[in-house]
Design an enzyme around this catalytic site. Structure first.
Site, mmCIF file in Angstrom:
data_model
loop_
_atom_site.group_PDB
_atom_site.id
_atom_site.type_symbol
_atom_site.label_atom_id
_atom_site.label_comp_id
_atom_site.label_asym_id
_atom_site.label_seq_id
_atom_site.Cartn_x
_atom_site.Cartn_y
_atom_site.Cartn_z
ATOM 1 N N SER A 66 0.809 -1.219 0.000
ATOM 2 C CA SER A 66 0.000 0.000 0.000
ATOM 3 C C SER A 66 0.846 1.276 0.000
ATOM 4 O O SER A 66 1.633 1.495 -0.914
ATOM 5 C CB SER A 66 -0.929 -0.062 1.210
ATOM 6 O OG SER A 66 -1.827 0.984 1.224
ATOM 7 N N ASP A 280 -3.120 6.177 -3.124
ATOM 8 C CA ASP A 280 -1.970 5.550 -2.464
ATOM 9 C C ASP A 280 -1.410 4.455 -3.388
ATOM 10 O O ASP A 280 -1.865 4.287 -4.517
ATOM 11 C CB ASP A 280 -2.328 5.035 -1.067
ATOM 12 C CG ASP A 280 -3.193 3.792 -1.107
ATOM 13 O OD1 ASP A 280 -3.816 3.540 -2.155
ATOM 14 O OD2 ASP A 280 -3.244 3.073 -0.100
#
Ligand code: NG1
Ligand code: ZN
Length: 542
Positions: A66, A280
């Site tokens: 992530s 992200d």
């Protein structure tokens, strides 16, 4: 007892790093990539067990870290409906990852088969994908070895965003049922989103372009693909989409940078009133921002997306005549800005549930409403429609042209919104559609309420586990006396609110504070951080 020969033979290639303890946390396993080979191999074993336990339904494995730095990686499992792994199975992931020897691993695998009453002859099916990190290829090899050793059928979907993998898992498991979710392909994902977006827009247009910073992650190429399906009805400028230089991933850009630094990526030229968004590294989070006429940076975070979506959905509920069947609620965490909470309760007059941090908690709470809007302040979230709400929206007979128009928009939104998990690409289109309907610029969106100045501080302590939070993590039950001291500090600040909790993803305690002014918010955060340091040091002894 099952033969674990093949499992042990392959496992010998992936010894567990000595003296390392792993934990399947809020976002699966996540750490420096070079420590993950054994973990990913064992997650592969668990994916096979999970699929067998669920009668051969397909399980997803996503390899990503992530918003973490490029040298990290991680792995998480996706359950059949595209949801996160059922919480009760997280402990098995942790146990498998921590088996010290191959022998212990084999015994544990057999114990899980027996304890969970898993029939070995049931087929196992898995699909997997990864983000653009350089370490992904090696980890895929570890995973494949586990799937081969367990005789699992599998498909490699290459590079995907996390929400795309969730989408595919749900499509596969609902195929040929009344709950069919979409075509089982990456193309099917774009087509579904694009078709729904066109319907939702109803010929309306957004004001100006939206510039999307893709954190130099997998969201970049995927957003380029999505744009190809949108027929130019929206102007999306894509920046920070360089996936060929993996070291640039999440570096000085991306949703986490913008949210935590409260400024635009240095590489971005944000002109007055330019609408910008940042994803992200695996494109499950998005936040918006712009510079106002004084060139002051203005953030529109997850709380803003939640309030925008909730107000729009509530309007559509009323306009379509379905308000009674569509009870809307919002789910937040303690990190939600107090001003957003007040706006939802007082202005929108909608109920709120506050849960622990971590989207799995929000997701479950959101399922209690007909329409549950959930977002973490950091931009991870989505909207859930209950089966009854979906039925009402699909079958209601509108009584007027106005009801019909509102109903059609609602129908489009149920398709546009990714209901498996927070999805930055779907959320991007959702926000754009709402702004187009309202005819709003970011400035108008910002005017709905005024954020309280806030500060998030990370405090490193010898043992974060001594900080035990209760009441949706808004209070500390342990160490004894800490909460009393925090309360005393909070009482000194006008409109002050502060809490401390142990992070679930990092070895630290996070302190959040908000107050009437920036100086006060900073001051309160520092005071509470000092309290945490004090307690941490005394008991930790270092
Ligand atoms: P922790 O480290 O437990 O605070 C962080 C985020 C969560 C969530 C998870 C998973 C904050 C304050 N916390 O959790 O919201 O997104 O990571 O990625 O942003
Ligand atoms: Zn993410």
């Amino acid at each position: 007892m099952a033969s674990t020969d093949k499992i042990l033979e392959a496992s010998a290639k992936y010894p567990k790093p000595a003296e390392r303890q792993f934990q399947y946390g809020t976002a699966g396993f996540r750490m420096k990539a070079n420590l993950l080979n054994s973990v990913v191999y064992r997650v592969g074993l668990l994916a096979a067990l999970r699929s067998k336990k669920l009668n051969g339904q397909t399980i997803g494995v996503m390899i990503t870290a992530s918003h973490n730095p490029p040298e990290d990686n991680g792995v998480k499992l996706v359950d059949p409906m595209g949801e996160m792994l059922e919480a009760s199975w997280e402990q098995y992931a942790t146990q498998l990852a921590n088996a010290e020897s191959d022998d212990a691993l084999g015994k544990l695998y057999n114990k899980l088969l027996a304890d969970l009453k898993i029939k070995e002859d049931v087929p196992a099916r898995v699909i997997y994908a990864r983000d653009t990190r350089a370490s992904g290829a090696t980890l895929v090899t570890c995973l494949k070895d586990a799937l081969d050793a367990t005789g699992t059928e599998y498909t490699d979907y290459g590079y995907l965003t996390t929400p795309q993998l969730h989408y595919l898992v749900r499509c596969i498991n609902t195929k040929d049922t009344q709950y069919a979710y979409g075509d089982i392909s990456e193309k099917g994902y774009y087509e579904k989103l694009a078709a729904a977006f066109k319907l939702a827009m109803k010929g309306k247009t957004t004001k100006g372009a939206v510039t999307v910073d893709c954190a130099n992650g997998v969201g970049g190429p995927k957003l380029h693909e999505l744009v190809k399906h949108l027929d130019g009805i929206i102007d999306i400028k894509i920046v920070n989409d360089d996936v060929l230089k993996p070291e640039t991933l999440n570096s000085q850009c991306g949703a986490d940078f913008v949210k935590t630094q409260q400024r635009a990526p240095p590489s971005s030229k944000v002109g007055p009133n330019d609408r910008c968004a940042s994803l992200d590294g695996d494109a499950d989070r998005i936040i918006f921002y712009f510079a106002d006429k004084d060139n002051t940076f203005r953030l529109l975070d997850g709380d803003r997306i939640a309030t925008l979506a909730a107000s729009f959905l509530a309007d559509l509920g009323r306009q379509s005549g379905l308000a009674e069947q569509l009870k809307i609620g919002v789910v937040q965490t303690a990190y939600a800005n107090g001003a957003s909470t007040q706006y939802i309760e007082k202005s929108l007059q909608l109920p709120i549930i506050c849960t622990n941090t971590g989207v799995k908690y929000l997701h479950h709470a959101a399922a209690r409403f007909d329409i549950g809007v959930y977002f973490e302040a950091n931009g991870h979230g989505t909207v859930l429609f209950s089966p009854a709400a979906l039925k009402a929206i699909a079958t209601y007979d509108p009584k007027s042209p106005a009801q019909k128009a509102a109903l059609e928009t609602l129908q489009a939104l149920t398709e546009l919104i990714n209901q498996t998990v927070g999805d930055a690409l779907s959320d991007l289109l959702l926000v754009e559609a709402i702004l187009a309907h309202k005819g709003w610029t970011c400035q108008e969106w910002l005017l709905t309420y005024t954020d309280l100045p806030n500060r998030l501080v990370k405090v490193e302590v010898p043992d974060r586990n001594m900080f035990q939070a209760v009441d949706a993590e808004r209070k500390l039950a342990k160490p004894d006396g800490a909460q009393k001291e925090i309360d005393r500090e909070v009482g000194k600040f006008s409109m002050g609110r502060s809490f401390a909790r142990a992070s679930g993803t990092e070895d630290a305690v996070r302190v959040y504070a908000e107050a009437a002014t920036r100086t006060e918010a900073d001051g309160l955060a520092n005071q509470v951080a000092n309290i945490v340091r004090g307690f941490g040091t005394v008991v930790g002894g270092t």
